[in-house]
Write a protein that holds these residues in place. Structure first.
Motif: not given
Ligand code: SAM
Length: 246
Positions: A171-173, A188-195, A217-221
């Motif tokens: 999941a790449d913002e 599925i790989l999700i990054g930290p709050e800092g990306g 399009p939105r940056i999700l937590r």
């Protein structure tokens, strides 16, 4: 005439027990929940599951505030085949991570793998506490199998040993394909709050099994992103589409 009620009713208390169950077996559990909170006593029924053999009906034989003894009766269900989805996530703060583990369990993931990245702000995890949240969620949502909860691993080690036959949906913002996964094993790989850092993003993208995906399009937590991605995967490739009304 009212319809014959389904038996046993869905509302029977459900408990995970960490021992292999079989018809006729005796089981002893802590009395706090069944006796002290629910005030159940001899003759009352509960459902037990063990993450090995499935779900069983059991009857209370003795009930005390410290200990409750039950006898196992009929098997109600075999252990389910859990959809083959792993969630890799950078640990987030207590509270949010508890919520993430609880909801990922309800949504149906098979494996939870905490991943340490450069910007991960939490480096020590209480796996016992997380496991307790997973168990509680499985009891509540009628899973017969618990998700595997792994020790945290560094991102580079995870990438180095990544299995060849499992796509890693990253999941790449910063952008990727819309997430529309085909059936088959997946993660599925999700990054930290800092990306992710630029180097991490490059290392992930260099993995042949990696598929950068967008969650809109939105940056999700991070916790929201994880649950949104799991839901998309379950709907497209997991067991949601195969399951009808109860
Ligand atoms: N600090 C980053 C920034 O401002 O760009 C945001 C990181 S976001 C809070 C945490 C993680 O959630 C990201 O690393 C990514 O894995 C995931 N994520 C959040 N929004 C996303 C989106 N719209 N598409 C794909 N992944 C997303």
């Amino acid at each position: 005439m009212p319809a014959t009620p389904a038996w046993p009713p869905h509302s029977l208390p459900r408990l995970f027990v960490d021992q292999a169950l079989a018809e006729g077996a005796g089981v002893t559990v802590d009395g706090n929940y069944l006796a002290a909170v629910l005030r159940l006593g001899p003759g009352d029924q509960v459902k037990l599951f063990d993450d090995r053999t499935g779900e069983w009906l059991a009857e209370i034989v003795e009930a005390g505030k410290r200990r409750v003894t039950l006898q196992v009766g009929d098997r109600l269900r075999e252990r389910e085949n859990v959809p083959d989805l792993w969630l890799l996530f950078a640990p987030v703060k207590r509270g949010r991570i508890d919520w993430l583990v609880e909801k990922a369990t309800e949504l149906g993931v098979a494996r939870l793998q905490p991943v340490l990245t450069r910007r991960t702000i939490v480096d020590r995890l209480n796996l016992d506490r997380l496991r307790a949240h997973a168990i509680e969620a499985a009891e509540q949502c009628e899973r017969t199998a618990l998700p595997a909860l792994e020790e945290p691993r560094k991102l580079d080690a995870v990438l180095k040993s990544w299995p060849g036959d499992r796509p890693l949906y990253f999941a790449d913002e910063a952008g990727g394909e819309p997430f529309a996964p085909p059936p088959g094993p997946a993660a599925i790989l999700i990054g930290p709050e800092g990306g992710f850092t630029d180097e991490e993003r490059a290392a992930i993208r260099a993995l042949p099994q990696a598929r950068p995906v967008s969650l809109g399009p939105r940056i999700l937590r991070a916790d929201t992103a994880a649950l949104a991605a799991i839901a998309l995967w379950m709907g497209a490739a997991g067991d949601w589409s195969r399951h009808g009304k109860r």
